[in-house]
Design an enzyme around this catalytic site. Structure first.
Site, mmCIF file in Angstrom:
data_model
loop_
_atom_site.group_PDB
_atom_site.id
_atom_site.type_symbol
_atom_site.label_atom_id
_atom_site.label_comp_id
_atom_site.label_asym_id
_atom_site.label_seq_id
_atom_site.Cartn_x
_atom_site.Cartn_y
_atom_site.Cartn_z
ATOM 1 N N THR A 75 14.801 39.363 36.972
ATOM 2 C CA THR A 75 15.154 38.629 35.766
ATOM 3 C C THR A 75 14.380 37.312 35.740
ATOM 4 O OG1 THR A 75 17.098 37.718 36.860
ATOM 5 C CG2 THR A 75 17.430 39.709 35.535
ATOM 6 N N VAL A 77 14.599 33.647 35.120
ATOM 7 C CA VAL A 77 14.769 32.428 35.911
ATOM 8 C C VAL A 77 14.789 32.765 37.396
ATOM 9 C CG1 VAL A 77 16.323 30.482 36.407
ATOM 10 C CG2 VAL A 77 15.959 31.216 34.046
ATOM 11 N N CYS A 78 15.393 33.896 37.737
ATOM 12 C CA CYS A 78 15.496 34.310 39.146
ATOM 13 C C CYS A 78 14.107 34.494 39.759
ATOM 14 C CB CYS A 78 16.298 35.606 39.266
ATOM 15 S SG CYS A 78 17.952 35.508 38.557
ATOM 16 N N SER A 79 13.238 35.170 39.026
ATOM 17 C CA SER A 79 11.893 35.487 39.527
ATOM 18 C C SER A 79 10.922 34.323 39.437
ATOM 19 C CB SER A 79 11.307 36.664 38.742
ATOM 20 O OG SER A 79 12.055 37.829 38.947
#
Length: 190
Positions: A75, A77-79
């Site tokens: 996803t 922001v996660c990545s």
């Protein structure tokens, strides 16, 4: 539409935060006593290990750990922000005596493995899957992201844990926020 979903999710997250079972001073191994996580691995590694899991006590007892949870592998922001903020600071964490930097999400260990490899972060960060969300449920760190077609997921959070004892806990107000749970922030709190 997207802003309405994020606003609704933020309101739900704020109302849930007052009931969290984990806080500074809590013992993670007591809050999640019978919970295990699944170390990121390929399917073949899973088969050869007979789908082994790692008990929470084995992850935290006798260790200085920085752990961060996020809504999901692959996803935005996660990545692009969350994992890199830890990967880029790994030497600083080690210099502060951190034994393990751990990323956990409500995903299976095979997805977490593929994602860690894609981010070229597997050598720096330990990735664990919480396939059924039991770890995050035990800590009251789940959020329903069904509106974004993700189902029950983890809040975006970080913690500094010494021998199972939570010394620092940071939880974002909304899953798209990246204000308090990043590597730079918690590095300054250790």
């Amino acid at each position: 539409m997207a802003s309405a979903i994020l606003k609704r999710t933020r309101m739900m997250a704020q109302s849930l935060r007052s009931y969290a079972s984990i806080s500074v001073g809590s013992d993670v191994t007591v809050a999640a006593p019978n919970v295990s996580l699944q170390k990121a691995r390929s399917w073949d590694e899973g088969v050869s290990s007979k789908f082994s899991t790692t008990p929470i006590k084995d992850i935290f007892k006798g260790k200085n750990v920085v752990i961060f949870g996020l809504p999901g592998a692959y996803t935005g922001v996660c990545s692009m922000q969350h994992v890199p903020s830890y990967k880029n600071n790994i030497d600083k964490f080690k210099a502060k005596g951190i034994d393990s930097v751990i990323c956990v999400a409500v995903n299976d260990p095979y997805t977490m493995n593929g994602w860690a490899e894609k981010l070229q972060a597997k050598d720096a960060i330990e990735f664990y899957g919480d396939f059924d969300g039991s770890f995050h449920k035990s800590l009251d760190l789940t959020i329903d992201l069904s509106a974004a077609l993700l189902g029950l997921r983890s809040h975006r959070w970080s913690a500094y844990v010494v021998d199972g004892n939570v010394k620092v806990l940071n939880v974002e107000e909304a899953p798209s926020d990246f204000k308090v749970s990043g590597g730079d922030v918690i590095l300054g709190q250790i």
